[in-house]
Write a protein that holds these residues in place. Structure first.
Motif, PDB file in Angstrom:
ATOM      1  N   LEU A 269       0.831  -1.206   0.000  1.00 48.62           N
ATOM      2  CA  LEU A 269       0.000   0.000   0.000  1.00 48.62           C
ATOM      3  C   LEU A 269       0.868   1.260   0.000  1.00 48.62           C
ATOM      4  N   THR A 270       1.878   1.253   0.857  1.00 45.55           N
ATOM      5  CA  THR A 270       2.777   2.404   0.927  1.00 45.55           C
ATOM      6  C   THR A 270       3.542   2.573  -0.378  1.00 45.55           C
ATOM      7  N   THR A 271       3.930   1.456  -0.983  1.00 41.45           N
ATOM      8  CA  THR A 271       4.652   1.499  -2.248  1.00 41.45           C
ATOM      9  C   THR A 271       3.776   2.047  -3.366  1.00 41.45           C
ATOM     10  N   ALA A 272       2.497   1.669  -3.390  1.00 46.21           N
ATOM     11  CA  ALA A 272       1.580   2.184  -4.412  1.00 46.21           C
ATOM     12  C   ALA A 272       1.466   3.696  -4.306  1.00 46.21           C
ATOM     13  N   PHE A 273       1.320   4.189  -3.090  1.00 45.17           N
ATOM     14  CA  PHE A 273       1.244   5.637  -2.871  1.00 45.17           C
ATOM     15  C   PHE A 273       2.534   6.313  -3.348  1.00 45.17           C
ATOM     16  N   ALA A 274       3.675   5.724  -2.984  1.00 39.65           N
ATOM     17  CA  ALA A 274       4.952   6.309  -3.369  1.00 39.65           C
ATOM     18  C   ALA A 274       5.203   6.217  -4.866  1.00 39.65           C
ATOM     19  N   ALA A 275       4.723   5.150  -5.501  1.00 41.40           N
ATOM     20  CA  ALA A 275       4.910   5.008  -6.949  1.00 41.40           C
ATOM     21  C   ALA A 275       4.161   6.109  -7.697  1.00 41.40           C
ATOM     22  N   GLY A 276       2.968   6.438  -7.236  1.00 42.48           N
ATOM     23  CA  GLY A 276       2.246   7.556  -7.830  1.00 42.48           C
ATOM     24  C   GLY A 276       2.985   8.865  -7.638  1.00 42.48           C
ATOM     25  N   SER A 277       3.562   9.039  -6.446  1.00 44.86           N
ATOM     26  CA  SER A 277       4.359  10.233  -6.178  1.00 44.86           C
ATOM     27  C   SER A 277       5.557  10.308  -7.108  1.00 44.86           C
ATOM     28  N   LEU A 278       6.184   9.156  -7.349  1.00 43.95           N
ATOM     29  CA  LEU A 278       7.348   9.105  -8.231  1.00 43.95           C
ATOM     30  C   LEU A 278       6.969   9.492  -9.655  1.00 43.95           C
ATOM     31  N   ALA A 279       5.842   8.976 -10.136  1.00 46.51           N
ATOM     32  CA  ALA A 279       5.394   9.311 -11.490  1.00 46.51           C
ATOM     33  C   ALA A 279       5.163  10.807 -11.629  1.00 46.51           C
ATOM     34  N   ALA A 280       4.536  11.404 -10.615  1.00 45.36           N
ATOM     35  CA  ALA A 280       4.287  12.845 -10.661  1.00 45.36           C
ATOM     36  C   ALA A 280       5.581  13.638 -10.593  1.00 45.36           C
ATOM     37  N   ALA A 281       6.539  13.153  -9.788  1.00 45.66           N
ATOM     38  CA  ALA A 281       7.819  13.848  -9.680  1.00 45.66           C
ATOM     39  C   ALA A 281       8.544  13.866 -11.020  1.00 45.66           C
ATOM     40  N   PHE A 282       8.538  12.741 -11.734  1.00 53.68           N
ATOM     41  CA  PHE A 282       9.161  12.718 -13.058  1.00 53.68           C
ATOM     42  C   PHE A 282       8.414  13.622 -14.037  1.00 53.68           C
ATOM     43  N   LEU A 283       7.096  13.718 -13.886  1.00 55.68           N
ATOM     44  CA  LEU A 283       6.317  14.610 -14.742  1.00 55.68           C
ATOM     45  C   LEU A 283       6.750  16.062 -14.572  1.00 55.68           C
ATOM     46  N   THR A 284       7.076  16.440 -13.332  1.00 55.54           N
ATOM     47  CA  THR A 284       7.449  17.838 -13.087  1.00 55.54           C
ATOM     48  C   THR A 284       8.886  18.157 -13.485  1.00 55.54           C
ATOM     49  N   THR A 285       9.675  17.150 -13.893  1.00 54.50           N
ATOM     50  CA  THR A 285      11.036  17.458 -14.347  1.00 54.50           C
ATOM     51  C   THR A 285      11.039  18.291 -15.621  1.00 54.50           C
ATOM     52  N   ALA A 286       9.917  18.303 -16.341  1.00 51.67           N
ATOM     53  CA  ALA A 286       9.835  19.095 -17.566  1.00 51.67           C
ATOM     54  C   ALA A 286       9.622  20.579 -17.273  1.00 51.67           C
ATOM     55  N   ARG A 287       9.319  20.919 -16.030  1.00 48.81           N
ATOM     56  CA  ARG A 287       9.046  22.321 -15.690  1.00 48.81           C
ATOM     57  C   ARG A 287      10.320  23.142 -15.797  1.00 48.81           C
ATOM     58  N   ARG A 288      10.220  24.294 -16.456  1.00 46.80           N
ATOM     59  CA  ARG A 288      11.387  25.155 -16.641  1.00 46.80           C
ATOM     60  C   ARG A 288      11.175  26.552 -16.076  1.00 46.80           C
ATOM     61  N   SER A 289       9.967  26.846 -15.582  1.00 45.07           N
ATOM     62  CA  SER A 289       9.693  28.175 -15.058  1.00 45.07           C
ATOM     63  C   SER A 289       8.776  28.073 -13.846  1.00 45.07           C
ATOM     64  N   ARG A 290       8.513  29.196 -13.259  1.00 46.81           N
ATOM     65  CA  ARG A 290       7.687  29.258 -12.060  1.00 46.81           C
ATOM     66  C   ARG A 290       6.233  28.941 -12.393  1.00 46.81           C
ATOM     67  N   PRO A 291       5.606  27.981 -11.685  1.00 48.48           N
ATOM     68  CA  PRO A 291       4.200  27.656 -11.966  1.00 48.48           C
ATOM     69  C   PRO A 291       3.270  28.780 -11.531  1.00 48.48           C
ATOM     70  N   SER A 292       2.116  28.839 -12.157  1.00 47.47           N
ATOM     71  CA  SER A 292       1.142  29.878 -11.838  1.00 47.47           C
ATOM     72  C   SER A 292       0.396  29.531 -10.556  1.00 47.47           C
ATOM     73  N   GLY A 293      -0.215  30.544  -9.962  1.00 47.95           N
ATOM     74  CA  GLY A 293      -1.031  30.318  -8.782  1.00 47.95           C
ATOM     75  C   GLY A 293      -2.226  29.434  -9.072  1.00 47.95           C
ATOM     76  N   ARG A 294      -2.798  29.557 -10.258  1.00 43.50           N
ATOM     77  CA  ARG A 294      -3.958  28.743 -10.625  1.00 43.50           C
ATOM     78  C   ARG A 294      -3.578  27.259 -10.702  1.00 43.50           C
ATOM     79  N   LEU A 295      -2.398  26.969 -11.224  1.00 49.21           N
ATOM     80  CA  LEU A 295      -1.956  25.579 -11.297  1.00 49.21           C
ATOM     81  C   LEU A 295      -1.820  24.983  -9.899  1.00 49.21           C
TER      82      LEU A 295
END
Length: 432
Positions: A269-295
């Motif tokens: 269960l803990t691994t499933a939660f962390a795996a989702g976190s990992l996927a999202a973390a890799f998704l944010t590696t594409a960010r190159r600027s400051r995110p907006s407040g709305r995001l």
């Protein structure tokens, strides 16, 4: 610091790892954080075994671990802005390793009781009050402002790699050998971070200039007070973290009291939660600027809905899937808020600003853990997720309403956080 003029390199998801010092830092952190997450699983499991599955006892341990952060993190940020961050991190990791080894000895010899766990949880919280804001602000000194969004996202990625591997391995080790061996492994893992820190090249660290005069906590608070674009995401983090980000407490309760899982299933269960976190973390590696407040606000809304849904999961398989999604939403929100705050703050105050962010994100845990623990004791583990999700939803809707009521352009990054200014401020200052 290593640089490149290749255009493709500027969009590579692992571009910050081209910097030797950051590469060393990330390697040490993967090992150390994996040990930490193994220990988290072992500690929670041991508490539940010693107390006959007491939600109140588990909430108390969590509260004791995070109370020092509530009281002292702002002073930890002050130290980070004033002194050599590499030296501070070396000392903090050495102390954490010794604490972990001492607790492991007690557990392995069969002499550990709940009071011992309380003491060691509080002691570790004292160390973390300095280590966390120092570590977060140190990343910017390792890579510079242009690579900071990518390095921050990669930091979240390696954190969640360890978060995936650690609990899964911990469940197997607990089943085979017991909790004491997991804590011993954790104590030894801190050596990886210490070794990485000492192998860095000090001349390539971009230290910000020491602020003139005394380095005061209040100056960092004044900097934030005058910046609504920093205040709103910090307020949003405060509301969400108080009730919504208590998974260290709610996950073991869900596993043991709802699904009656063993240590291995709890680790999954803990691994499933962390795996989702990992996927999202890799998704944010594409960010190159400051995110907006709305995001930032919309990511909080998504997280709130998913966490509420976990509380209604009909069975173990559904919970695994929903926790994967919730883990992803939680890290995406936390990263968006972190980047908005960090990339918008003046480098001279960044340690203190990130200390405030840490104080809000993790320092609210003692209060949240006690409240959620009480909810779990009265209405069960499912209620913890439902109440946490609904409270986060109300907070996000309030932030969205605040944004809708404002007029004027979106605030930009302060001039002081631009690349040229950081390079000038960080021009090889002596430690201190």
């Amino acid at each position: 610091m290593e640089k490149t003029t290749d255009p493709a390199a500027s969009t590579h998801p692992f571009r910050a790892l081209r910097v030797r010092n950051f590469r060393l830092f990330a390697t040490g952190q993967v090992v150390s954080v994996a040990g930490t997450w193994m220990s988290v699983v072992a500690q929670d499991w041991l508490v539940l075994e010693l107390t006959d599955d007491s939600a109140t006892a588990l909430g108390t341990v969590t509260a004791l671990q995070f109370t020092p952060m509530l009281l002292l993190t702002l002073y930890g940020g002050r130290l980070a802005d004033r002194y050599d961050k590499r030296a501070l991190l070396t000392g903090a990791n050495l102390v954490s390793g010794l604490l972990a080894l001492a607790l492991a000895v007690l557990v392995l010899t069969g002499t550990a009781g709940l009071p011992h766990i309380y003491v060691f949880a509080c002691a570790l919280g004292l160390v973390n009050a300095v280590e966390v804001p120092t570590r977060m602000s140190f990343v910017g000194e390792l890579v510079g402002p242009e690579l900071l969004p990518n390095a921050s996202a990669l930091s979240a990625a390696y954190f969640n790699v360890a978060r995936v591997a650690g609990p899964a391995v911990a469940g197997l080790v607990i089943t085979a050998f017991g909790t004491g061996w997991v804590m011993l492994i954790n104590g030894l893992s801190y050596a990886a971070t210490v070794l990485a820190l000492r192998r860095m090249r000090p001349g390539e660290i971009l230290r910000a200039a020491r602020p003139p005069g005394r380095t005061r906590v209040v100056d960092g608070l004044r900097h934030v007070r005058g910046r609504p674009d920093l205040l709103v995401p910090l307020a949003l983090v405060a509301g969400v973290s108080l009730f919504g980000l208590n998974f260290q407490l709610t996950l073991p309760l869900l596993a043991k009291t709802v699904f009656h899982a063993d240590a291995t299933s709890f680790g999954l269960l803990t691994t499933a939660f962390a795996a989702g976190s990992l996927a999202a973390a890799f998704l944010t590696t594409a960010r190159r600027s400051r995110p907006s407040g709305r995001l930032v606000t919309c990511s909080a809304l998504v997280f709130a809905v998913l966490e509420t849904t976990v509380g209604w999961a009909p069975g173990y398989p559904a919970a695994v899937v929903l926790l994967f999604l919730t883990g992803g939403a939680s890290i995406y929100f936390a990263q968006a808020a972190n980047h908005r705050v960090q990339l918008g703050s003046d480098p001279r105050y960044r340690g203190r600003v990130l200390a405030l962010y840490t104080l809000i994100l993790q320092g609210s845990t003692p209060v949240g853990a006690l409240l959620v623990g009480a909810i779990g004791a009265e209405w069960g583990a499912r209620a913890c997720f439902v109440v946490g999700g609904l409270a986060s939803l109300v907070t996000a809707l309030a932030a969205l309403a605040h944004r809708s009521g404002r007029s004027g352009p979106e605030p930009g990054v302060s001039r002081a956080s631009g690349p040229a200014d950081v390079r000038a401020a960080g021009a090889r200052q002596p430690p201190g």
